[in-house]
Structure formats: structure tokens, C-alpha cells
Enzyme design. Sequence first.
Site, PDB file in Angstrom:
ATOM      1  N   ASP A  34       0.993  -1.097  -0.004  1.00  0.00           N
ATOM      2  CA  ASP A  34       0.029  -0.026  -0.034  1.00  0.00           C
ATOM      3  C   ASP A  34       0.826   1.261   0.233  1.00  0.00           C
ATOM      4  O   ASP A  34       1.757   1.344   0.729  1.00  0.00           O
ATOM      5  CB  ASP A  34      -1.031  -0.154   1.210  1.00  0.00           C
ATOM      6  CG  ASP A  34      -2.141   0.865   1.173  1.00  0.00           C
ATOM      7  OD1 ASP A  34      -1.813   2.130   0.871  1.00  0.00           O
ATOM      8  OD2 ASP A  34      -3.095   0.276   1.250  1.00  0.00           O
ATOM      9  N   THR A  38      -4.713   6.617   0.210  1.00  0.00           N
ATOM     10  CA  THR A  38      -6.062   7.057   1.080  1.00  0.00           C
ATOM     11  C   THR A  38      -6.136   6.099   2.438  1.00  0.00           C
ATOM     12  O   THR A  38      -6.971   5.950   3.062  1.00  0.00           O
ATOM     13  CB  THR A  38      -7.311   6.743   0.369  1.00  0.00           C
ATOM     14  OG1 THR A  38      -7.247   5.283  -0.355  1.00  0.00           O
ATOM     15  CG2 THR A  38      -7.235   7.728  -0.859  1.00  0.00           C
ATOM     16  N   LEU A  64       5.828  -4.215 -10.480  1.00  0.00           N
ATOM     17  CA  LEU A  64       5.325  -5.008  -9.018  1.00  0.00           C
ATOM     18  C   LEU A  64       6.248  -6.053  -9.070  1.00  0.00           C
ATOM     19  O   LEU A  64       5.856  -7.149  -9.889  1.00  0.00           O
ATOM     20  CB  LEU A  64       4.020  -5.188  -9.223  1.00  0.00           C
ATOM     21  CG  LEU A  64       3.202  -5.513  -7.846  1.00  0.00           C
ATOM     22  CD1 LEU A  64       3.804  -4.627  -6.555  1.00  0.00           C
ATOM     23  CD2 LEU A  64       1.872  -5.673  -7.962  1.00  0.00           C
ATOM     24  N   LYS A 108       0.387 -13.414 -13.264  1.00  0.00           N
ATOM     25  CA  LYS A 108       0.967 -14.302 -14.467  1.00  0.00           C
ATOM     26  C   LYS A 108       2.368 -14.800 -14.165  1.00  0.00           C
ATOM     27  O   LYS A 108       2.464 -16.098 -14.215  1.00  0.00           O
ATOM     28  CB  LYS A 108       0.888 -13.522 -15.571  1.00  0.00           C
ATOM     29  CG  LYS A 108       1.459 -14.184 -16.791  1.00  0.00           C
ATOM     30  CD  LYS A 108       1.172 -13.545 -18.048  1.00  0.00           C
ATOM     31  CE  LYS A 108       1.706 -13.817 -19.245  1.00  0.00           C
ATOM     32  NZ  LYS A 108       3.382 -13.378 -19.386  1.00  0.00           N
ATOM     33  N   ALA A 117     -10.905  -6.403  -7.152  1.00  0.00           N
ATOM     34  CA  ALA A 117     -11.976  -5.437  -6.354  1.00  0.00           C
ATOM     35  C   ALA A 117     -12.502  -4.561  -7.382  1.00  0.00           C
ATOM     36  O   ALA A 117     -12.129  -3.653  -7.561  1.00  0.00           O
ATOM     37  CB  ALA A 117     -11.430  -4.877  -5.174  1.00  0.00           C
ATOM     38  N   TYR A 148     -13.378   6.968 -11.823  1.00  0.00           N
ATOM     39  CA  TYR A 148     -13.343   5.654 -10.889  1.00  0.00           C
ATOM     40  C   TYR A 148     -14.338   4.857 -11.735  1.00  0.00           C
ATOM     41  O   TYR A 148     -13.674   3.499 -11.845  1.00  0.00           O
ATOM     42  CB  TYR A 148     -14.316   6.073  -9.832  1.00  0.00           C
ATOM     43  CG  TYR A 148     -14.326   4.974  -8.738  1.00  0.00           C
ATOM     44  CD1 TYR A 148     -13.231   4.333  -8.067  1.00  0.00           C
ATOM     45  CD2 TYR A 148     -15.490   4.296  -8.348  1.00  0.00           C
ATOM     46  CE1 TYR A 148     -13.172   3.355  -7.180  1.00  0.00           C
ATOM     47  CE2 TYR A 148     -15.701   3.577  -7.582  1.00  0.00           C
ATOM     48  CZ  TYR A 148     -14.607   3.054  -6.912  1.00  0.00           C
ATOM     49  OH  TYR A 148     -14.684   1.721  -6.030  1.00  0.00           O
ATOM     50  N   LYS A 152     -12.418   1.323 -13.289  1.00  0.00           N
ATOM     51  CA  LYS A 152     -12.858  -0.156 -12.825  1.00  0.00           C
ATOM     52  C   LYS A 152     -13.457  -0.778 -14.230  1.00  0.00           C
ATOM     53  O   LYS A 152     -13.191  -2.081 -14.251  1.00  0.00           O
ATOM     54  CB  LYS A 152     -14.195  -0.045 -11.946  1.00  0.00           C
ATOM     55  CG  LYS A 152     -13.643   0.470 -10.425  1.00  0.00           C
ATOM     56  CD  LYS A 152     -12.501  -0.529  -9.812  1.00  0.00           C
ATOM     57  CE  LYS A 152     -12.015  -0.138  -8.373  1.00  0.00           C
ATOM     58  NZ  LYS A 152     -11.143  -0.920  -7.575  1.00  0.00           N
ATOM     59  N   TYR A 162      -6.591 -11.037 -19.527  1.00  0.00           N
ATOM     60  CA  TYR A 162      -5.463 -11.725 -19.026  1.00  0.00           C
ATOM     61  C   TYR A 162      -5.964 -13.199 -18.826  1.00  0.00           C
ATOM     62  O   TYR A 162      -5.278 -14.170 -18.771  1.00  0.00           O
ATOM     63  CB  TYR A 162      -4.993 -11.134 -17.703  1.00  0.00           C
ATOM     64  CG  TYR A 162      -3.526 -10.494 -17.884  1.00  0.00           C
ATOM     65  CD1 TYR A 162      -3.563  -9.251 -18.580  1.00  0.00           C
ATOM     66  CD2 TYR A 162      -2.624 -10.781 -17.488  1.00  0.00           C
ATOM     67  CE1 TYR A 162      -2.688  -8.678 -18.825  1.00  0.00           C
ATOM     68  CE2 TYR A 162      -1.185 -10.150 -17.502  1.00  0.00           C
ATOM     69  CZ  TYR A 162      -1.329  -9.158 -18.251  1.00  0.00           C
ATOM     70  OH  TYR A 162      -0.218  -8.300 -18.686  1.00  0.00           O
ATOM     71  N   THR A 178     -20.500  -0.747   1.285  1.00  0.00           N
ATOM     72  CA  THR A 178     -19.925  -1.665   2.312  1.00  0.00           C
ATOM     73  C   THR A 178     -19.740  -0.527   3.589  1.00  0.00           C
ATOM     74  O   THR A 178     -19.110   0.487   3.318  1.00  0.00           O
ATOM     75  CB  THR A 178     -18.833  -2.447   1.997  1.00  0.00           C
ATOM     76  OG1 THR A 178     -19.174  -3.321   0.781  1.00  0.00           O
ATOM     77  CG2 THR A 178     -18.197  -3.384   3.183  1.00  0.00           C
TER      78      THR A 178
HETATM   79  P1  NAD Z   1      -9.610   2.716   0.909  1.00  0.00           P
HETATM   80  O1  NAD Z   1      -9.261   4.094   0.317  1.00  0.00           O
HETATM   81  O2  NAD Z   1      -9.875   2.584   2.365  1.00  0.00           O
HETATM   82  O3  NAD Z   1      -8.580   1.587   0.558  1.00  0.00           O
HETATM   83  C1  NAD Z   1      -7.546   1.662  -0.592  1.00  0.00           C
HETATM   84  C2  NAD Z   1      -6.365   1.553  -0.436  1.00  0.00           C
HETATM   85  O4  NAD Z   1      -5.658   1.455  -1.620  1.00  0.00           O
HETATM   86  C3  NAD Z   1      -5.642   2.328   0.435  1.00  0.00           C
HETATM   87  O5  NAD Z   1      -5.097   2.005   1.668  1.00  0.00           O
HETATM   88  C4  NAD Z   1      -4.800   3.359  -0.288  1.00  0.00           C
HETATM   89  O6  NAD Z   1      -3.826   3.863   0.002  1.00  0.00           O
HETATM   90  C5  NAD Z   1      -4.527   2.323  -1.614  1.00  0.00           C
HETATM   91  N1  NAD Z   1      -3.904   2.717  -2.616  1.00  0.00           N
HETATM   92  C6  NAD Z   1      -4.451   3.325  -3.486  1.00  0.00           C
HETATM   93  N2  NAD Z   1      -3.568   3.880  -4.567  1.00  0.00           N
HETATM   94  C7  NAD Z   1      -2.532   2.755  -4.536  1.00  0.00           C
HETATM   95  C8  NAD Z   1      -1.410   2.721  -5.359  1.00  0.00           C
HETATM   96  N3  NAD Z   1      -1.148   3.398  -6.563  1.00  0.00           N
HETATM   97  N4  NAD Z   1      -0.331   1.785  -4.936  1.00  0.00           N
HETATM   98  C9  NAD Z   1      -0.615   1.181  -3.683  1.00  0.00           C
HETATM   99  N5  NAD Z   1      -1.761   1.425  -2.962  1.00  0.00           N
HETATM  100  C10 NAD Z   1      -2.599   2.241  -3.198  1.00  0.00           C
HETATM  101  O7  NAD Z   1     -11.023   2.003   0.003  1.00  0.00           O
HETATM  102  P2  NAD Z   1     -11.763   0.829   0.379  1.00  0.00           P
HETATM  103  O8  NAD Z   1     -13.025   1.266   0.650  1.00  0.00           O
HETATM  104  O9  NAD Z   1     -11.054  -0.088   1.196  1.00  0.00           O
HETATM  105  O10 NAD Z   1     -11.657   0.059  -0.979  1.00  0.00           O
HETATM  106  C11 NAD Z   1     -11.006  -0.811  -1.362  1.00  0.00           C
HETATM  107  C12 NAD Z   1     -11.247  -1.564  -2.769  1.00  0.00           C
HETATM  108  O11 NAD Z   1     -12.705  -1.960  -2.820  1.00  0.00           O
HETATM  109  C13 NAD Z   1     -11.102  -0.321  -3.842  1.00  0.00           C
HETATM  110  O12 NAD Z   1     -10.579  -1.005  -5.060  1.00  0.00           O
HETATM  111  C14 NAD Z   1     -12.575   0.088  -4.070  1.00  0.00           C
HETATM  112  O13 NAD Z   1     -12.602   0.453  -5.623  1.00  0.00           O
HETATM  113  C15 NAD Z   1     -13.231  -1.359  -3.668  1.00  0.00           C
HETATM  114  N6  NAD Z   1     -14.701  -0.923  -3.409  1.00  0.00           N
HETATM  115  C16 NAD Z   1     -14.850  -0.477  -2.113  1.00  0.00           C
HETATM  116  C17 NAD Z   1     -16.329  -0.338  -1.859  1.00  0.00           C
HETATM  117  C18 NAD Z   1     -16.645   0.261  -0.490  1.00  0.00           C
HETATM  118  O14 NAD Z   1     -17.845   0.380  -0.330  1.00  0.00           O
HETATM  119  N7  NAD Z   1     -16.023   0.434   0.414  1.00  0.00           N
HETATM  120  C19 NAD Z   1     -17.329  -0.486  -2.666  1.00  0.00           C
HETATM  121  C20 NAD Z   1     -17.098  -0.775  -4.134  1.00  0.00           C
HETATM  122  C21 NAD Z   1     -15.685  -1.232  -4.279  1.00  0.00           C
END
Ligand code: NAD
Length: 318
Positions: A34, A38, A64, A108, A117, A148, A152, A162, A178
Site C-alpha cells: 500500500d 487513502t 510490481l 501471471k 475488487a 472511477y 474499474k 489476462y 460496504t
Molecule cells: P480505501 O481507500 O480505504 O483503500 C484503498 C487502499 O488502496 C488505500 O489504503 C490506499 O492507500 C491504497 N492505494 C491507492 N492507490 C494505491 C497505489 N497506487 N499503490 C498502492 N496502494 C494504493 O478504500 P476501500 O473502501 O477499502 O476500497 C478498497 C477497494 O474496494 C477499492 O478497489 C474499491 O474500489 C473497492 N470498493 C470498495 C467499496 C466500499 O464500499 N468500500 C465499494 C466498491 C468497491
Amino acid sequence: MAAARAVVTGGAGFLGSHLCEKLLGEGIEVVCIDNLLTGNLANVEHLFGRPGFAFEKYDVTNHLHVPGRVDFVLHFASPASPIDYLLLPIQTLKVGSLGTHKALGLAKAKGARFLLASTSEVYGDPLVHPQPESYWGNVNPVGPRGVYDEAKRFAEAMTMAYHRFHNVDTRIVRIFNTYGPRMRAHDGRVVPAFICQALAGKPLTAFGDGSQTRSFCYVDDLIEGIVRLLFSEIADPVNIGNPAEMTVLQFAEEIRRLTGSSSPIVFKPLPEDDPKVRQPDITTAFTRLGWQPRVPLAQGLARTIEYFRTVAPCAPPV
Ligand code: NAD
């Protein structure tokens, strides 16, 4: 036999941290990657001493590489709340596109199973209600939320490419709203917003006339669904969310009841492209994963309110 090993991108975020915990509990080693864009280290600090857990601060839009065995790559990195992705539009597009590409490349190279996600936002402002996985969505690519939604949608397309072209074993979860402990107080989502306003005795701000609907899934239910999907054989997208739909106004009233607050509810203009309705069709998850949400809203909200009362008190927005 050595324990299986998972890489969780975005593992210090709200959902990622719960996922890391769950995988460790299943006896799977976890490499949490991470860049804390955020996320918050405090979300995973309690895992630091735990055998099999490692954390790396890294931006996954760069190349990566993870040394050693990797059995699962779970790609959760992305700003996820409207406030975040409106403030971080380029990072959001990059992590959904370049980040997904890099995470798939890792899967891969390691022969690992990949799980993306994804989000209910791929359905945009839906013209079909509730939304089954077969619905293609109604997204405005050039609206503010397009950064966004389209990232996605691209991530899903890249994952399937892939899968089809490189034979990577892939899963796609379309996550619906959520909530739960470790959400951020001021991330712009309605759950922490209402809770923090209610706890501070301030007015609860509903957008529009509050008649737009949302369906909220408690985080433990969501993570259980994701793990079941990970261990299933389903390569097509699967909705995971709670179909119990309510209006934003009803939700505000529930928060007032549970916090014992007498804050008034006030109304603000609806943000651009805000979806009017949102409700998952979870037939696939129910029939093929035997999954359905179990935590009642009042119980999940009580745990979330407790978190904002005691663990991470809502500070004023900066
Ligand atoms: P969040 O912001 O709490 O977590 C996202 C994490 O990704 C953060 O810790 C951030 O620092 C990290 N991050 C962002 N860009 C990065 C990068 N370039 N390299 C490394 N780390 C990076 O959000 P969340 O609510 O925990 O969401 C997690 C995933 O679930 C996301 O992909 C989001 O799109 C998906 N999602 C969440 C919800 C929800 O209700 N929370 C709904 C739909 C989809």
C-alpha cells in the site's frame, strides 16, 4: 507443506485491512502492499507482530515484483470514496489501469490466482433495478465520477483479457456499498458522515430530497463473500452486497435512533451523476457461493458507531 501466500494491494485501506486479517485467520501468509494514499497504517498495525504478515509501502502503478512464492494476488488498491476519487482523479485512473496491469503481471509471473475488487459503480446510474451481473451499465465516461467507474470497467476488461489470453486464473467481485469499522470519518460516504454528525450533535446532511436508495453491506459479510469467491471456480464477475435497500432518509433516521441523537436532517443539492438507486441482485452469490449477508443493519451500525466513539473518534475535517 508451506502455507499459501497472498499479496493484497491496498491492504492498509478499509476493506484491504479486514481482508488481510481474514486471510491470516485462514492460515494464509499475507504481503500487504500500500502507498498509504487513502489508507492508514493504523488499520494494519495490530498485524505487524503476527507471523506470516509483511507490509510494504509501495505504489502498485510501478513495476510490481514480490520475491518468493505467491498463490493469490488480491487487487484492492484504489481510492474508493467519491471525495477521494474526485480529489485524486489521475491516481484513480492510474491504479485502475496501470495498477491492475501490474498486479495481473505479478499473478501471471507467479502462476497465482488473481482477484479484482471491482465495484457496483460499473453499473453507473442504472436503468435496470436491481442490478444483475449481466447488466452492462449506464456510465457517463466524461462526468466527474467517470474516473472511477471507467477505471474499474477497464480493470475488469484487462482482467478478462489476462484470463482469456494468458490463461490467468481470475475472479472479479463487484462490491456494493460496504460499511464498518476503519472507514474514514470524512471520506464523503454517507455512513461515517451521518454517524459523525450524529455523535457531534450536528445536523445530518442528506443529498437531494433523501429519497435516493442505497443498500449497505457490513464489512464482515462482504469479506466472507470475497473469500468464498476466491476459492470458487467463477471467472465471471459476481455481485457481493446487501440487497436490503433503504432511502437515505430512512438511513439517517436509523442512525439517529442508534446514536440517541436528536440532530435535525438537512438537505443539500444532489451531486452530479449521483446514482438514484443501487441494489445488488445477489442470485449468483447465493446459488453458486451459498453466500448471503447475515449481519443485520442495526448490529453492523452499532459496531461502526462504537468504532467512531472509542477507537477513532471523528475529528473535524481538515
Ligand atoms: P480505501 O481507500 O480505504 O483503500 C484503498 C487502499 O488502496 C488505500 O489504503 C490506499 O492507500 C491504497 N492505494 C491507492 N492507490 C494505491 C497505489 N497506487 N499503490 C498502492 N496502494 C494504493 O478504500 P476501500 O473502501 O477499502 O476500497 C478498497 C477497494 O474496494 C477499492 O478497489 C474499491 O474500489 C473497492 N470498493 C470498495 C467499496 C466500499 O464500499 N468500500 C465499494 C466498491 C468497491
